[in-house]
Design a protein around this motif. Sequence first.
Motif, PDB file in Angstrom:
ATOM      1  N   GLY A 181       0.657  -0.904  -0.132  1.00  0.00           N
ATOM      2  CA  GLY A 181      -0.122  -0.046  -0.035  1.00  0.00           C
ATOM      3  C   GLY A 181       0.820   1.085   0.054  1.00  0.00           C
ATOM      4  N   LYS A 182       1.848   1.174   0.850  1.00  0.00           N
ATOM      5  CA  LYS A 182       2.745   2.251   1.013  1.00  0.00           C
ATOM      6  C   LYS A 182       3.523   2.715  -0.440  1.00  0.00           C
ATOM      7  N   TYR A 183       3.753   1.390  -1.215  1.00  0.00           N
ATOM      8  CA  TYR A 183       4.563   1.648  -2.497  1.00  0.00           C
ATOM      9  C   TYR A 183       3.572   2.198  -3.351  1.00  0.00           C
ATOM     10  N   ASN A 184       2.148   1.987  -3.535  1.00  0.00           N
ATOM     11  CA  ASN A 184       1.524   2.673  -4.340  1.00  0.00           C
ATOM     12  C   ASN A 184       0.945   4.004  -3.909  1.00  0.00           C
ATOM     13  N   ARG A 185       1.009   4.314  -2.615  1.00  0.00           N
ATOM     14  CA  ARG A 185       0.828   5.495  -2.103  1.00  0.00           C
ATOM     15  C   ARG A 185       2.151   6.506  -2.593  1.00  0.00           C
ATOM     16  N   ALA A 186       3.388   6.102  -2.608  1.00  0.00           N
ATOM     17  CA  ALA A 186       4.434   6.757  -3.097  1.00  0.00           C
ATOM     18  C   ALA A 186       4.203   7.073  -4.627  1.00  0.00           C
ATOM     19  N   ARG A 187       3.712   6.026  -5.568  1.00  0.00           N
ATOM     20  CA  ARG A 187       3.463   6.435  -6.665  1.00  0.00           C
ATOM     21  C   ARG A 187       2.594   7.426  -7.254  1.00  0.00           C
ATOM     22  N   GLU A 188       1.550   7.255  -6.184  1.00  0.00           N
ATOM     23  CA  GLU A 188       0.601   8.297  -6.350  1.00  0.00           C
ATOM     24  C   GLU A 188       0.877   9.817  -6.069  1.00  0.00           C
ATOM     25  N   MET A 189       2.160   9.933  -5.416  1.00  0.00           N
ATOM     26  CA  MET A 189       2.565  11.328  -4.735  1.00  0.00           C
ATOM     27  C   MET A 189       3.623  11.600  -5.800  1.00  0.00           C
ATOM     28  N   GLY A 190       3.871  10.752  -6.732  1.00  0.00           N
ATOM     29  CA  GLY A 190       4.900  10.932  -7.706  1.00  0.00           C
ATOM     30  C   GLY A 190       6.350  10.700  -6.914  1.00  0.00           C
ATOM     31  N   LEU A 191       6.452   9.685  -6.149  1.00  0.00           N
ATOM     32  CA  LEU A 191       7.785   9.473  -5.502  1.00  0.00           C
ATOM     33  C   LEU A 191       7.716   7.965  -5.656  1.00  0.00           C
ATOM     34  N   ARG A 192       9.264   7.344  -5.379  1.00  0.00           N
ATOM     35  CA  ARG A 192       9.291   5.884  -5.495  1.00  0.00           C
ATOM     36  C   ARG A 192       9.704   5.527  -3.921  1.00  0.00           C
ATOM     37  N   LEU A 193       9.134   4.507  -3.603  1.00  0.00           N
ATOM     38  CA  LEU A 193       9.419   3.696  -2.339  1.00  0.00           C
ATOM     39  C   LEU A 193      10.303   2.496  -2.842  1.00  0.00           C
ATOM     40  N   ASP A 194      11.411   2.649  -2.443  1.00  0.00           N
ATOM     41  CA  ASP A 194      12.442   1.604  -2.902  1.00  0.00           C
ATOM     42  C   ASP A 194      12.763   0.877  -1.537  1.00  0.00           C
ATOM     43  N   ILE A 195      12.636  -0.439  -1.777  1.00  0.00           N
ATOM     44  CA  ILE A 195      12.665  -1.471  -0.890  1.00  0.00           C
ATOM     45  C   ILE A 195      14.098  -2.417  -1.146  1.00  0.00           C
ATOM     46  N   ASP A 196      15.104  -2.302  -0.177  1.00  0.00           N
ATOM     47  CA  ASP A 196      16.366  -2.865  -0.437  1.00  0.00           C
ATOM     48  C   ASP A 196      16.035  -4.426  -0.721  1.00  0.00           C
ATOM     49  N   PRO A 197      16.722  -4.763  -1.897  1.00  0.00           N
ATOM     50  CA  PRO A 197      16.261  -6.129  -2.378  1.00  0.00           C
ATOM     51  C   PRO A 197      16.914  -7.124  -1.313  1.00  0.00           C
ATOM     52  N   ASP A 198      17.923  -6.670  -0.590  1.00  0.00           N
ATOM     53  CA  ASP A 198      18.572  -7.699   0.429  1.00  0.00           C
ATOM     54  C   ASP A 198      17.802  -7.783   1.741  1.00  0.00           C
ATOM     55  N   SER A 199      16.751  -6.862   1.805  1.00  0.00           N
ATOM     56  CA  SER A 199      15.802  -7.071   2.990  1.00  0.00           C
ATOM     57  C   SER A 199      15.396  -8.356   3.174  1.00  0.00           C
TER      58      SER A 199
END
Length: 537
Positions: A394-412
Amino acid sequence: MRKTKLKTRMILTLGFLGAFQTILIGGFAGYYLSDSLYDEIARRALMVAKTVAATPAVINGIRSRDIPDLNRLAARLADTNEALFIVIGDHEAIRLAHPDTSRIGFSMADDDGDDGREALVNGNAYVGRAKGSLGESMRGKAPVKAPDSGDIIGIVSVGYSLDQVDTTIQRYNIVLYSVVGAALLFTILSAIVIAGRFKRAIFGLEPEEIARLFQERDATLQSVREGIIAVNREGIITTANRAAHETLNLSPDESLAGTPLLDILPDSSLMSVLESGQPDFDREIWLRGRQMVVNRLPVRQGNDIIGVVASFRLSNELDQVSRRLTRIQQYADTLRSQTHEYSNKLHTIAGLIQIGAHDEALNLIGSEVSDHQALLHLLLEAVPDPVIAGCLLGKYNRAREMGLRLDIDPDSRMTDIPELLPRDQLVSILGNLIDNALEATRLHSGEGGRVRLSMTDLGEELIFEVEDEGPGVPEEAQRKIFERGVSSKGEDHGIGLHLVQQFLNRWGGSITVENLAEKGSRFTLYLPKRPEERTSL
């Protein structure tokens, strides 16, 4: 029929018991006194009789039958020993000395019908009570024995008037009954005072009223939805209602009365109120896996603290409703943002198809699918918990709506989350940190800004790092931003980080804030995998 009041009943009961005991003790004392006096007179009469019978002058007078000398001697001895009379007879019980000289020469049996056979024949001294020519008396009789042969040559009878004894007993009885009367009066007055003080101690209530109030109090306690526990000054539970059993996850059939509080709640700080005497209101605690609000109030009797009453309720009832509404709002925002985003994408794809740009349309579709597939694959692999994964999506989609990117570390990696850790609260604090990072990035960097999230469960702690591209947090404000109402966004803000700090306080976690070299700040959250629940009732 109207019942007699408690005060009247107490006065009558205590007065009756006091009167009964006083009269009983007084009667026994009077009887014992009379009996003792009679015994004392009898012993005295017998002792004097034996003494007179052993007097040489008496023995010689009987042998010589010197009647005048014996009468003078008997009169003198009677006066000396305060006796009513002393009568001396020969071996046939014929009077040789008597206060009434007209009776000399007659048998002693004429006085009381006792011819002295027990003394003259058997040689025994004895006591008797009889009414003779001189009135009723206690008489002691003793044989007179010849010192040389031991033969019985006569008899001595010593009498003490019982009228004197009765007079003495009456004199003692007057004193005794006066004391008994005074004791009885004192008992009645004491009963009145005790009944009055007892009545005041129970606030003037009758026993029936007390019973009714007790039933009402018990019904009230059981109907209250807040848990209530009362302890005495020794820390022993005296009262616990049904809600307390339910809140503490105890069996409703288990009686807590008489149980030490520390046996139920070993970490309770309720006893500290006994020492301080200070009430404590609306304190938020974490008890048996649930957040509660506790009120603690000392119970006083005069200036002494005799116990403590604690009431506690689940504070997360409203919090749960609020969180559910928040999650619903998040879901709605997510769906709205996804609808808005995909609506734009669909319109774009439709336009490309209409103008014959099929390759571009396919590339756009592939790019969209690829981004989501990569994110979903990462979440499925790194975050198997559906609640946390749903929040991040949900936060990922929220960031895209705001014109931002939520990057999740692939090593997480976040797979070893303790079962005891409440997911809804973990999602709440994680969501607050990401929302703050998105808002700071949007205001400072505008569209195209990035928020980075890194997670790891290696070691003994869960670690979450959230980096933004905002203006950073001044060093002087880094300690204050977790206080309620402190925010750079103006009024009606400053709640999210305060809730984060509260959660960390309950579960023994910590959070650090640092400014990045280029721009932005990093919030690092540490949560122990084996949190120690902090309980304090």
